[in-house]
Motif scaffolding. Structure first.
Motif, PDB file in Angstrom:
ATOM      1  N   GLN A 278       6.075   5.270   1.121  1.00 27.22           N
ATOM      2  CA  GLN A 278       5.591   5.078  -0.245  1.00 27.22           C
ATOM      3  C   GLN A 278       6.732   5.052  -1.258  1.00 27.22           C
ATOM      4  OE1 GLN A 278       4.905   7.666   1.684  1.00 27.22           O
ATOM      5  NE2 GLN A 278       5.094   9.634   0.609  1.00 27.22           N
TER       6      GLN A 278
ATOM      7  N   GLU B  81      -2.036   5.593  -4.693  1.00 25.93           N
ATOM      8  CA  GLU B  81      -1.803   6.308  -3.435  1.00 25.93           C
ATOM      9  C   GLU B  81      -3.091   6.370  -2.620  1.00 25.93           C
ATOM     10  OE1 GLU B  81      -0.199  10.121  -4.355  1.00 25.93           O
ATOM     11  OE2 GLU B  81       1.780   9.343  -4.906  1.00 25.93           O
ATOM     12  N   GLN B  82      -2.931   6.292  -1.302  1.00 19.85           N
ATOM     13  CA  GLN B  82      -4.062   6.391  -0.385  1.00 19.85           C
ATOM     14  C   GLN B  82      -3.760   7.460   0.664  1.00 19.85           C
ATOM     15  OE1 GLN B  82      -4.043   1.856   0.437  1.00 19.85           O
ATOM     16  NE2 GLN B  82      -6.177   2.458   0.748  1.00 19.85           N
ATOM     17  N   ASP B  83      -4.742   8.236   0.954  1.00 17.75           N
ATOM     18  CA  ASP B  83      -4.565   9.252   1.990  1.00 17.75           C
ATOM     19  C   ASP B  83      -4.541   8.590   3.364  1.00 17.75           C
ATOM     20  OD1 ASP B  83      -4.513  12.074   2.944  1.00 17.75           O
ATOM     21  OD2 ASP B  83      -6.422  11.471   3.851  1.00 17.75           O
TER      22      ASP B  83
ATOM     23  N   LEU C 141       0.587   4.613   1.416  1.00 19.07           N
ATOM     24  CA  LEU C 141      -0.121   5.554   2.285  1.00 19.07           C
ATOM     25  C   LEU C 141       0.629   6.882   2.288  1.00 19.07           C
ATOM     26  CD1 LEU C 141      -0.911   3.173   5.283  1.00 19.07           C
ATOM     27  CD2 LEU C 141      -2.388   3.780   3.352  1.00 19.07           C
TER      28      LEU C 141
ATOM     29  N   ARG D 157       0.857  -1.183   0.000  1.00 24.01           N
ATOM     30  CA  ARG D 157       0.000   0.000   0.000  1.00 24.01           C
ATOM     31  C   ARG D 157       0.897   1.238   0.000  1.00 24.01           C
ATOM     32  NH1 ARG D 157      -4.304  -0.712   4.841  1.00 24.01           N
ATOM     33  NH2 ARG D 157      -5.331   0.968   3.678  1.00 24.01           N
TER      34      ARG D 157
ATOM     35  N   THR E 151      -7.704   8.839   5.756  1.00 21.81           N
ATOM     36  CA  THR E 151      -8.932   8.095   5.466  1.00 21.81           C
ATOM     37  C   THR E 151      -8.665   6.604   5.240  1.00 21.81           C
ATOM     38  OG1 THR E 151      -8.703   8.615   3.103  1.00 21.81           O
ATOM     39  CG2 THR E 151     -10.024  10.117   4.451  1.00 21.81           C
ATOM     40  N   ALA E 152      -7.399   6.173   5.340  1.00 22.06           N
ATOM     41  CA  ALA E 152      -7.061   4.770   5.090  1.00 22.06           C
ATOM     42  C   ALA E 152      -7.567   3.882   6.218  1.00 22.06           C
ATOM     43  CB  ALA E 152      -5.550   4.615   4.942  1.00 22.06           C
TER      44      ALA E 152
END
Length: 298
Positions: A148, A165-167, A106, A104, A170-171
Motif C-alpha cells: 500500500q 484502504e481495504q482489509d 490492501l 488497490r 475481506t478483500a
C-alpha cells in the motif's frame, strides 16, 4: 522456460549438448524466485536461509535450481542462481496501475513485498557473468515495503488521491493473488552488494520517480512527433495548393499569349469608305489664271 515437476525442461533437453558440444561455455545464469524461501514471518533473510516453499511453482523452481547447481559441479562451469522478487519496470509499475484505475490498497499488518527493477536484473546478470560468479544470489532492491505504501507514493507523484484502504481478510482476491500474501519476508541483497554491485534503483521511490521522469520525456517526444506530423500534413496541403495554383497560372498565361498572337494577325477595325482617283494634271499652279491676273493687274 518455467520448470515442470521434473525440473528445468531446458536442462533436460539440452544438458548433454551444453556439456559435450559447447566447450567455450564459461558461465551459466538461471533466473529463479525468492519464493523458494517460503514464509519467514517478515524476518530478514539471506542466501543461507532455509528454503521451505509452499506454492507448487516455487517447489518446481527449487528443484530446477538444484539441477543447475549439480550441472555446475559436474562440469566445473560457474552457475549463478539469481533469485528474483516481484519485477517492475516501464509499462509495469504502480504508476501504470494507478493510471489504469486498477490500484488497490490492501492492508495486511506487517506484510511486505520485495521488488527489483527489470534493468537491475540485466545489470546483475552482466555483473555476475563478467565475474564468472557461481552460487546463489538474491537480486532485489534495498527496501522491502508494504504494497500500500508503493501505491500511495505513486498517487502522490501523479497528484491523485490514493484509493481507499481495504482489509486483506475481506478483500475479493483471486487464489493466485491471495497466495502471494501467504509469504512474508525481507530478502537481503547484501551478498551481491558485498561483491561490488549496486542497484541502479535502490528502492521503489527512486524507481517510480525515475519512471515518471522518463514517462514525461516520452510524452513530450510523442507530443513533438504529433505536432511535427501535423505540420508536415499541413505543409503537404499547402504544397498541393501551390502546385494547383501554379498550374492554373501557367494555363492562364499560355492562353493569354495565344490570344495576343491571334489578335496580331486578325482583321482590324479600319474600312475603306471612298477610293481615291489618280489626278490627270497638277492642281496648281494654274498657268492660264496666272497670265490673266498679270494682264489685269499690270
Amino acid at each position: 522456460i518455467p520448470p515442470d515437476r521434473d525440473g528445468c525442461p531446458a536442462l533436460a533437453a539440452a544438458g548433454k549438448l551444453f556439456e559435450e558440444h559447447m566447450p567455450a561455455l564459461s558461465w551459466v545464469g538461471y533466473l529463479s524466485t525468492v519464493g523458494v524461501y517460503g514464509d519467514h514471518g517478515g524476518a530478514w533473510i539471506d542466501e543461507t536461509a532455509e528454503c521451505r516453499p509452499t506454492a507448487d511453482r516455487s517447489v518446481r523452481r527449487l528443484k530446477a535450481e538444484e539441477q543447475w547447481l549439480a550441472f555446475g559441479e559436474r562440469t566445473g562451469i560457474p552457475v549463478s542462481i539469481m533469485r528474483l522478487p516481484g519485477i517492475y519496470g516501464p509499462g509495469r509499475n504502480a504508476l501504470v496501475t494507478v493510471a489504469e484505475g486498477k490500484a488497490r490498497r490492501l492492508i495486511k499488518p506487517g506484510q511486505v513485498f520485495n521488488r527489483v527493477h527489470v534493468d537491475d536484473i540485466g545489470r546483475a546478470a552482466l555483473f555476475l557473468a563478467r565475474n564468472r560468479a557461481g552460487g546463489i544470489f538474491n537480486v532485489t532492491d534495498n527496501e522491502p515495503a508494504p504494497p500500500q505504501d508503493v501505491i500511495t507514493h505513486a498517487c502522490a507523484l501523479m497528484g491523485m488521491e490514493p484509493p481507499p484502504e481495504q482489509d486483506f481478510e475481506t478483500a475479493d482476491l483471486s487464489p493466485m493473488a491471495r497466495s502471494f500474501y501467504g509469504e512474508n519476508k525481507r530478502v537481503s541483497n547484501g551478498k551481491l552488494k558485498a561483491m561490488g554491485f549496486e542497484p541502479a534503483y535502490p528502492d521503489y521511490r527512486a524507481a517510480l520517480e525515475r519512471e515518471q521522469t522518463l514517462q514525461a520525456r516520452v510524452n513530450r517526444l510523442k507530443a513533438d512527433y504529433l505536432d511535427l506530423r501535423r505540420r508536415s500534413i499541413q505543409y503537404n496541403i499547402y504544397q498541393q495548393e501551390v502546385d494547383t495554383n501554379r498550374a492554373l497560372y501557367d494555363g492562364l498565361l499560355q492562353r493569354f499569349k495565344e490570344i495576343g498572337v491571334a489578335g496580331g494577325v486578325g482583321v482590324n477595325n479600319v474600312s475603306i469608305i471612298d477610293p481615291a482617283d489618280v489626278p490627270q494634271a497638277p492642281s496648281s499652279p494654274n498657268l492660264l489664271m496666272n497670265i490673266l491676273l498679270s494682264l489685269i493687274v499690270g
